[in-house]
Design an enzyme around this catalytic site. Structure first.
Site, PDB file in Angstrom:
ATOM      1  N   GLY A  71      14.221  -5.525  -6.918  1.00 15.58           N
ATOM      2  CA  GLY A  71      14.077  -4.285  -6.167  1.00 15.58           C
ATOM      3  C   GLY A  71      14.302  -4.566  -4.693  1.00 15.58           C
ATOM      4  O   GLY A  71      14.056  -5.682  -4.230  1.00 15.58           O
ATOM      5  N   GLN A  76      13.707  -3.276   4.226  1.00 17.06           N
ATOM      6  CA  GLN A  76      13.955  -4.709   4.075  1.00 17.06           C
ATOM      7  C   GLN A  76      15.337  -5.138   4.575  1.00 17.06           C
ATOM      8  O   GLN A  76      15.618  -6.325   4.668  1.00 17.06           O
ATOM      9  CB  GLN A  76      13.805  -5.118   2.603  1.00 17.06           C
ATOM     10  CG  GLN A  76      12.380  -4.968   2.095  1.00 17.06           C
ATOM     11  CD  GLN A  76      12.269  -5.421   0.661  1.00 17.06           C
ATOM     12  OE1 GLN A  76      12.609  -4.679  -0.251  1.00 17.06           O
ATOM     13  NE2 GLN A  76      11.831  -6.645   0.452  1.00 17.06           N
ATOM     14  N   CYS A 118       7.684 -10.716  -3.165  1.00 13.76           N
ATOM     15  CA  CYS A 118       8.495  -9.793  -2.370  1.00 13.76           C
ATOM     16  C   CYS A 118       9.567 -10.589  -1.638  1.00 13.76           C
ATOM     17  O   CYS A 118       9.288 -11.657  -1.098  1.00 13.76           O
ATOM     18  CB  CYS A 118       7.586  -9.084  -1.362  1.00 13.76           C
ATOM     19  SG  CYS A 118       8.476  -7.957  -0.269  1.00 13.76           S
ATOM     20  N   LEU A 119      10.779 -10.059  -1.627  1.00  8.96           N
ATOM     21  CA  LEU A 119      11.885 -10.753  -0.947  1.00  8.96           C
ATOM     22  C   LEU A 119      11.611 -10.925   0.540  1.00  8.96           C
ATOM     23  O   LEU A 119      12.150 -11.828   1.169  1.00  8.96           O
ATOM     24  CB  LEU A 119      13.205  -9.985  -1.140  1.00  8.96           C
ATOM     25  CG  LEU A 119      13.771  -9.949  -2.565  1.00  8.96           C
ATOM     26  CD1 LEU A 119      15.028  -9.086  -2.601  1.00  8.96           C
ATOM     27  CD2 LEU A 119      14.059 -11.347  -3.094  1.00  8.96           C
ATOM     28  N   HIS A 160       6.051  -0.889  -6.123  1.00 11.02           N
ATOM     29  CA  HIS A 160       6.289  -1.841  -5.023  1.00 11.02           C
ATOM     30  C   HIS A 160       7.305  -1.272  -4.021  1.00 11.02           C
ATOM     31  O   HIS A 160       7.096  -1.340  -2.809  1.00 11.02           O
ATOM     32  CB  HIS A 160       6.790  -3.164  -5.627  1.00 11.02           C
ATOM     33  CG  HIS A 160       7.023  -4.265  -4.638  1.00 11.02           C
ATOM     34  ND1 HIS A 160       6.210  -5.384  -4.557  1.00 11.02           N
ATOM     35  CD2 HIS A 160       7.985  -4.432  -3.691  1.00 11.02           C
ATOM     36  CE1 HIS A 160       6.674  -6.180  -3.588  1.00 11.02           C
ATOM     37  NE2 HIS A 160       7.750  -5.624  -3.062  1.00 11.02           N
ATOM     38  N   GLU A 161       8.384  -0.685  -4.551  1.00 12.75           N
ATOM     39  CA  GLU A 161       9.428  -0.155  -3.658  1.00 12.75           C
ATOM     40  C   GLU A 161       8.965   1.111  -2.931  1.00 12.75           C
ATOM     41  O   GLU A 161       9.255   1.296  -1.752  1.00 12.75           O
ATOM     42  CB  GLU A 161      10.730   0.118  -4.428  1.00 12.75           C
ATOM     43  CG  GLU A 161      11.352  -1.116  -5.085  1.00 12.75           C
ATOM     44  CD  GLU A 161      11.400  -2.345  -4.191  1.00 12.75           C
ATOM     45  OE1 GLU A 161      11.692  -2.212  -2.998  1.00 12.75           O
ATOM     46  OE2 GLU A 161      11.127  -3.449  -4.704  1.00 12.75           O
ATOM     47  N   HIS A 164       6.951   0.097  -0.109  1.00 14.17           N
ATOM     48  CA  HIS A 164       7.804  -0.319   1.019  1.00 14.17           C
ATOM     49  C   HIS A 164       8.228   0.895   1.855  1.00 14.17           C
ATOM     50  O   HIS A 164       8.243   0.847   3.078  1.00 14.17           O
ATOM     51  CB  HIS A 164       9.083  -0.992   0.510  1.00 14.17           C
ATOM     52  CG  HIS A 164       8.985  -2.481   0.386  1.00 14.17           C
ATOM     53  ND1 HIS A 164       8.656  -3.306   1.436  1.00 14.17           N
ATOM     54  CD2 HIS A 164       9.212  -3.318  -0.667  1.00 14.17           C
ATOM     55  CE1 HIS A 164       8.666  -4.571   1.024  1.00 14.17           C
ATOM     56  NE2 HIS A 164       9.002  -4.607  -0.244  1.00 14.17           N
TER      57      HIS A 164
HETATM   58 ZN   LIG Z   1       9.011  -6.174  -1.530  1.00 16.36          ZN
END
Ligand SMILES: [Zn+2]
Length: 195
Positions: A71, A76, A118-119, A160-161, A164
């Site tokens: 995701g 991000q 998380c990235l 999660h997204e 964000h």
């Molecule tokens: Zn994330």
């Protein structure tokens, strides 16, 4: 902090002049890391569903696959826009690609505690309780409204997204102790120039 989040690198291979059909070279965005204030800002709704938005969504998928994520949300890659992409198959199934423009949770059910990462916070993971089932409504890159129900990892990815897009990171769901530990380690990494 000075890491300019909007910067990007065109690491995509040059377009082959051969029979390589119409697939345009995708832009691979640099992923913004924890500490950049853009990750904790709310986003603005998507209003213009034009070809630029479709390009952006495809570039987000490419950037997500390059980073081996499931995701990716616009903050991000340095954009305060209410759009995210999800693919829990990691690119194995084109049908699993989901663009979420202006997504909202309309129903949640059950609970599941799983480890999450998380990235934007690479190298750190933690257990987060999320609903086991989630139904969301959103628009695709063309602006068409749809509803989708996700279970387990997909439900987790949706939550999660959407977090964000509201300026919330998964570490905010951890205990204060665990969160502070992660923050301290990141501070140290920053000092060492490794973040
Ligand atoms: Zn994330």
């Amino acid at each position: 902090m000075l890491d300019k989040s909007t910067s990007s690198e065109a690491t995509q291979a040059a377009e082959a002049p051969s029979a390589q059909t119409v697939s345009a070279a995708r832009k691979i965005y640099k992923i913004v890391k924890y500490g950049d204030p853009i990750l904790e800002k709310p986003t603005t709704p998507v209003k213009n569903f034009d070809s630029g938005l479709e390009q952006l969504a495809e570039d987000m998928f490419a950037s997500m696959y390059a980073a081996q994520g499931v995701g990716l949300a616009a903050p991000q890659i340095g954009l305060t826009l209410r759009i995210a992409v999800v693919d829990v198959t990691g690119g194995k199934n084109p049908e699993a690609k989901i663009v979420l423009a202006n997504p909202e949770i309309i129903h949640a059910e059950g609970e599941k505690r799983e480890e999450e990462g998380c990235l934007s916070i690479p190298g750190f993971r933690g257990y987060v309780i999320r609903p086991q089932f989630v139904t969301i409504k959103a628009q695709n890159a063309k602006g068409e409204a749809f509803e989708i129900r996700g279970e387990d990892l997909l439900a987790r990815a949706f939550c999660h997204e959407i977090d964000h897009l509201n300026g919330i990171l998964f570490i905010q769901h951890l205990s204060m102790l665990k969160r502070d530990l992660i923050k301290r380690k990141i501070k140290k990494l920053k000092k060492q120039g490794e973040w």
